[in-house]
Design a protein around this motif. Structure first.
Motif: not given
Length: 496
Positions: A389-411
């Motif tokens: 099974r594929m498991q996701m693991v967060e990459l240390p030190g990669s957390e960041r913010e990106i500008p966004c005034e409109l987020a569209l949920l297409a999941a």
């Protein structure tokens, strides 16, 4: 086989597309018209294989080599006759289908596959232009009354087939116009809505009745529906969107993709946008990407449609992020021919401008003091295979913010809406929340059938049409007896 050496002489060629910087200023379809001679040349590439895998690749089982041969011979009437036997709406699938048939094309083993989708669209357009598409009402009626609830591709296909069988069909739609996903989910630059109206005119002339603005379960109660009709065909969509319940979800500026897309379709149709297509007021009024940093969360077709629409609004930037890893640029080894290939796909919307990223997880919506969205907190992921099974693991030190005034949920979507009609009918649901059915017949009430997203779950338009056709056949057998089709077949043999 029209031209035995066609696949050696001609290369795959599709209609040219309008320049991206030109087309983002309108909502017209992006393809430039193709000549009939061009269509003939593409049809000549079909090899008329001994075992045409394209048949099995197509959910409708379209008889592809035969209509390719007819196009090559310029016998457009016969080509449409062949195509219409398996596909009620080739003008839709010829525009918006991802063409699983082409992924199964035998020529595609070592060459670009036959341009089946384009040929299908060509057949449909020539047929309408030359008057081959005419109303064909049934010669006699059975006296059976059928309610089709939902007017998307599954509902329209079921209605068409049931009407051909002689039943009296009424299609109920809670929105203000007929078409479901075709009308309010797919952008006009992929499917202009006059194509829907053109087909509806034919269906109405054949005797199908359409009623809009009727929310079955609210305006028309479930028990009344059961009393008034001999059979109910449920063909509503998978309308409950997958949410992203993370910190900041209550901020203003975060919306389901379909709300954003349907509002633009209403705008294109010169309809009021302060209410949705079901007549409900939008919580935050008009949704526009103009002058905003837009982030589309989800890498599928709906997300791509949001990208194209945002560019047409004049967004400052458009970014699309996906949780899963980036697919390979060529067919993946675990999806060999003739399977649908796992591979990177770039849509026409992406060509118009989009920054795409994979293996990204959204951790938080970040707002300003007024409660408006201003950024996303994201993190890069790596994927590891643990016990198959594929498991996701967060990459240390990669957390960041990106500008966004409109987020569209297409999941994607979870399942159809339960409260209201479905619960009132006492229907059972499967483990995914879809209507539980055997041979399209619900387990709770033999008079209730289900098809399309309602039964299968979120899927392709071509699968919805297939579901509608198959459910209609099962419903006809239930109403008229299993021997009806056999008797028809015997009578046809006797006439021959």
């Amino acid at each position: 086989m029209g031209k035995p050496t066609g696949f050696l002489e001609f290369t795959r060629e599709l209609p040219k597309k309008r320049d991206p910087q030109q087309r983002i200023h309108d909502y017209k379809e992006i393809e430039v018209p193709f000549s009939e001679q061009d269509s003939q040349r593409q049809a000549a590439r079909c090899m008329d294989c001994g075992t045409p895998f394209c048949h099995s690749g197509c959910p409708l089982g379209n008889i592809i080599p035969e209509f390719n041969d007819a196009v090559y011979e310029q016998n457009w009437a016969y080509a449409y006759e062949i195509l219409a036997t398996t596909n009620n709406f080739p003008e839709f699938t010829g525009r918006i289908c991802p063409a699983p048939c082409e992924a199964s094309c035998v020529l595609g083993i070592n060459k670009p596959p036959v341009a089946i989708e384009f040929i299908e669209k060509s057949i449909a357009e020539v047929a309408f232009e030359r008057g081959y598409v005419t109303p064909k009402p049934p010669k006699e009626r059975t006296g059976k009354q059928i309610a089709v609830v939902g007017s998307g591709p599954a509902g329209l296909a079921a209605a068409s087939q049931l009407n051909k069988a002689g039943h009296t069909v009424t299609v109920f739609e809670r929105a203000d116009q007929i078409g479901g996903l075709l009308r309010y989910g797919i952008p006009d630059f992929k499917l202009e809505k006059w194509t829907i109206d053109r087909r509806l005119a034919v269906m109405e002339a054949e005797g199908i009745m359409f009623k809009t603005g009727v929310n079955v379960g609210v305006h028309l109660k479930a028990n009344d529906l059961l009393d008034q009709f001999d059979l109910i065909m449920l063909t509503g969509g998978s309308t409950v969107p997958r949410d992203l319940p993370i910190p900041g979800r209550n901020l203003k500026g975060i919306y389901p993709a379909m709300e954003f897309l349907s509002q633009q379709n209403k705008r294109n149709a010169n309809l009021p946008v302060e209410v949705d297509h079901q007549g409900q007021k939008y919580g935050d009024g008009e949704l526009l990407a103009t002058g905003k940093n837009v982030v589309v969360i989800g890498g599928g077709d709906t997300g791509s449609d949001c990208v194209g629409t945002s560019n047409r609004h004049g967004a400052t930037s458009v970014t699309q992020i996906e949780l899963m890893p980036m697919p390979p640029k060529d067919r993946a080894e675990n999806t060999p021919w003739p399977n649908w290939p796992m591979m990177l796909r770039t849509s026409t919307s992406h060509e118009e401008g989009c920054d795409r990223h994979w293996s990204i997880n959204t951790k938080e919506f970040v707002g300003d003091e007024q409660g408006n969205l201003k950024a996303l907190r994201i993190v890069d992921l790596t994927w590891k295979n643990e016990n198959g099974r594929m498991q996701m693991v967060e990459l240390p030190g990669s957390e960041r913010e990106i500008p966004c005034e409109l987020a569209l949920l297409a999941a994607g979507f979870l399942h159809p809406q339960h409260n209201g009609l479905l619960d009132d009918l006492g229907l059972e649901y499967d483990e995914r929340g879809n209507v539980k059915a055997t041979n399209y017949q619900s387990l709770s009430n033999p008079k209730v059938f289900a098809a399309g997203d309602m039964r299968r779950g979120q899927s392709l338009v071509v699968w919805a049409i297939s579901e509608g056709r198959e459910a209609a056949r099962a419903a006809d057998c239930y109403l008229m007896g299993e021997t009806r089709l056999e008797a028809k077949a015997v009578s046809m043999i006797a006439v021959e």
